[in-house]
Design a protein around this motif. Sequence first.
Motif, short mmCIF file in Angstrom:
data_model
loop_
_atom_site.label_atom_id
_atom_site.label_comp_id
_atom_site.label_asym_id
_atom_site.label_seq_id
_atom_site.Cartn_x
_atom_site.Cartn_y
_atom_site.Cartn_z
N LEU A 53 -13.89 77.38 -13.65
CA LEU A 53 -13.32 78.34 -14.59
C LEU A 53 -13.59 77.99 -16.05
CD1 LEU A 53 -9.86 79.03 -12.92
CD2 LEU A 53 -11.84 80.56 -13.01
N THR A 54 -13.86 76.72 -16.32
CA THR A 54 -14.04 76.28 -17.71
C THR A 54 -15.47 75.83 -18.01
OG1 THR A 54 -13.34 74.03 -17.16
CG2 THR A 54 -11.62 75.56 -17.89
N ILE A 55 -16.43 76.33 -17.26
CA ILE A 55 -17.83 75.95 -17.50
C ILE A 55 -18.27 76.20 -18.94
CG2 ILE A 55 -20.22 76.57 -16.95
CD1 ILE A 55 -19.45 76.59 -14.03
N PRO A 56 -17.99 77.39 -19.52
CA PRO A 56 -18.45 77.59 -20.90
C PRO A 56 -17.85 76.59 -21.89
CG PRO A 56 -17.82 79.68 -19.91
CD PRO A 56 -17.40 78.61 -18.97
N LEU A 57 -16.56 76.30 -21.75
CA LEU A 57 -15.91 75.35 -22.63
C LEU A 57 -16.44 73.93 -22.41
CD1 LEU A 57 -13.80 75.13 -24.84
CD2 LEU A 57 -12.07 74.87 -23.09
N THR A 58 -16.71 73.59 -21.17
CA THR A 58 -17.26 72.27 -20.85
C THR A 58 -18.66 72.11 -21.42
OG1 THR A 58 -15.95 72.21 -18.81
CG2 THR A 58 -17.78 70.68 -18.97
N VAL A 59 -19.46 73.15 -21.33
CA VAL A 59 -20.81 73.10 -21.90
C VAL A 59 -20.74 73.01 -23.41
CG1 VAL A 59 -22.95 74.40 -22.20
CG2 VAL A 59 -21.91 74.25 -19.95
N PHE A 60 -19.85 73.79 -24.02
CA PHE A 60 -19.71 73.80 -25.47
C PHE A 60 -19.28 72.43 -26.01
CE2 PHE A 60 -17.11 74.61 -29.30
CZ PHE A 60 -18.11 75.12 -30.11
N THR A 61 -18.41 71.74 -25.26
CA THR A 61 -17.94 70.42 -25.70
C THR A 61 -18.79 69.28 -25.14
OG1 THR A 61 -16.39 70.25 -23.86
CG2 THR A 61 -15.57 71.22 -25.92
N LEU A 62 -19.93 69.62 -24.57
CA LEU A 62 -20.86 68.64 -23.99
C LEU A 62 -20.19 67.76 -22.93
CD1 LEU A 62 -22.69 67.58 -27.27
CD2 LEU A 62 -23.40 69.29 -25.60
N GLY A 63 -19.32 68.36 -22.14
CA GLY A 63 -18.68 67.67 -21.03
C GLY A 63 -17.37 66.98 -21.36
N LEU A 64 -16.99 66.92 -22.62
CA LEU A 64 -15.76 66.22 -22.99
C LEU A 64 -14.51 66.94 -22.48
CD1 LEU A 64 -16.53 64.96 -26.59
CD2 LEU A 64 -16.41 63.64 -24.48
N PHE A 65 -14.63 68.24 -22.21
CA PHE A 65 -13.47 68.98 -21.70
C PHE A 65 -13.08 68.50 -20.30
CE2 PHE A 65 -11.10 72.64 -20.06
CZ PHE A 65 -10.17 72.77 -21.07
N LEU A 66 -14.00 67.83 -19.61
CA LEU A 66 -13.66 67.27 -18.30
C LEU A 66 -12.55 66.22 -18.41
CD1 LEU A 66 -17.21 66.95 -16.73
CD2 LEU A 66 -15.46 68.64 -16.21
N LEU A 67 -12.47 65.55 -19.55
CA LEU A 67 -11.38 64.61 -19.78
C LEU A 67 -10.03 65.33 -19.83
CD1 LEU A 67 -13.03 62.36 -22.52
CD2 LEU A 67 -12.75 61.84 -20.09
N VAL A 68 -10.03 66.51 -20.43
CA VAL A 68 -8.82 67.32 -20.48
C VAL A 68 -8.43 67.77 -19.08
CG1 VAL A 68 -7.85 69.49 -21.35
CG2 VAL A 68 -9.27 68.07 -22.84
N ILE A 69 -9.41 68.15 -18.27
CA ILE A 69 -9.13 68.56 -16.89
C ILE A 69 -8.54 67.38 -16.11
CG2 ILE A 69 -10.21 69.27 -14.72
CD1 ILE A 69 -12.08 71.03 -16.38
#
Length: 116
Positions: A53-69
């Motif tokens: 569901l958060t692929i665009p945000l993950t790509v935009f943050t260069l994968g750092l959003f995975l830490l939030v997940i």
Amino acid sequence: MNFIVRLLLSALAVIIVSYLLPGVYVEGFLAAVILALVLSLLNLTIKPILILLTIPLTVFTLGLFLLVINALIILMADAIIPGFEVAGFWWALLFSLLLSLTNALLTDISGTKRNN
């Protein structure tokens, strides 16, 4: 047998990291084993859905959003398990980082291999 060893190593990692962080409380080893089991189930079921569901945000943050997940998964486990408490999002983020590192170290020391 390998799953049980990895589960116990994860529980040990949970205990170690909870002693290091004042914002994380684990009631005992049984709560740590339950937490390790619940985290593995959440990572198997909920985490892939959140990543999708958060692929665009993950790509935009260069994968750092995975830490939030990862932190959100920790907070979900906090809501499910009565013997586990996290003081907030930042403690959950730090807990997930340290837990991953500790798990990797314990797995490397024990010689247990992951079957992926």
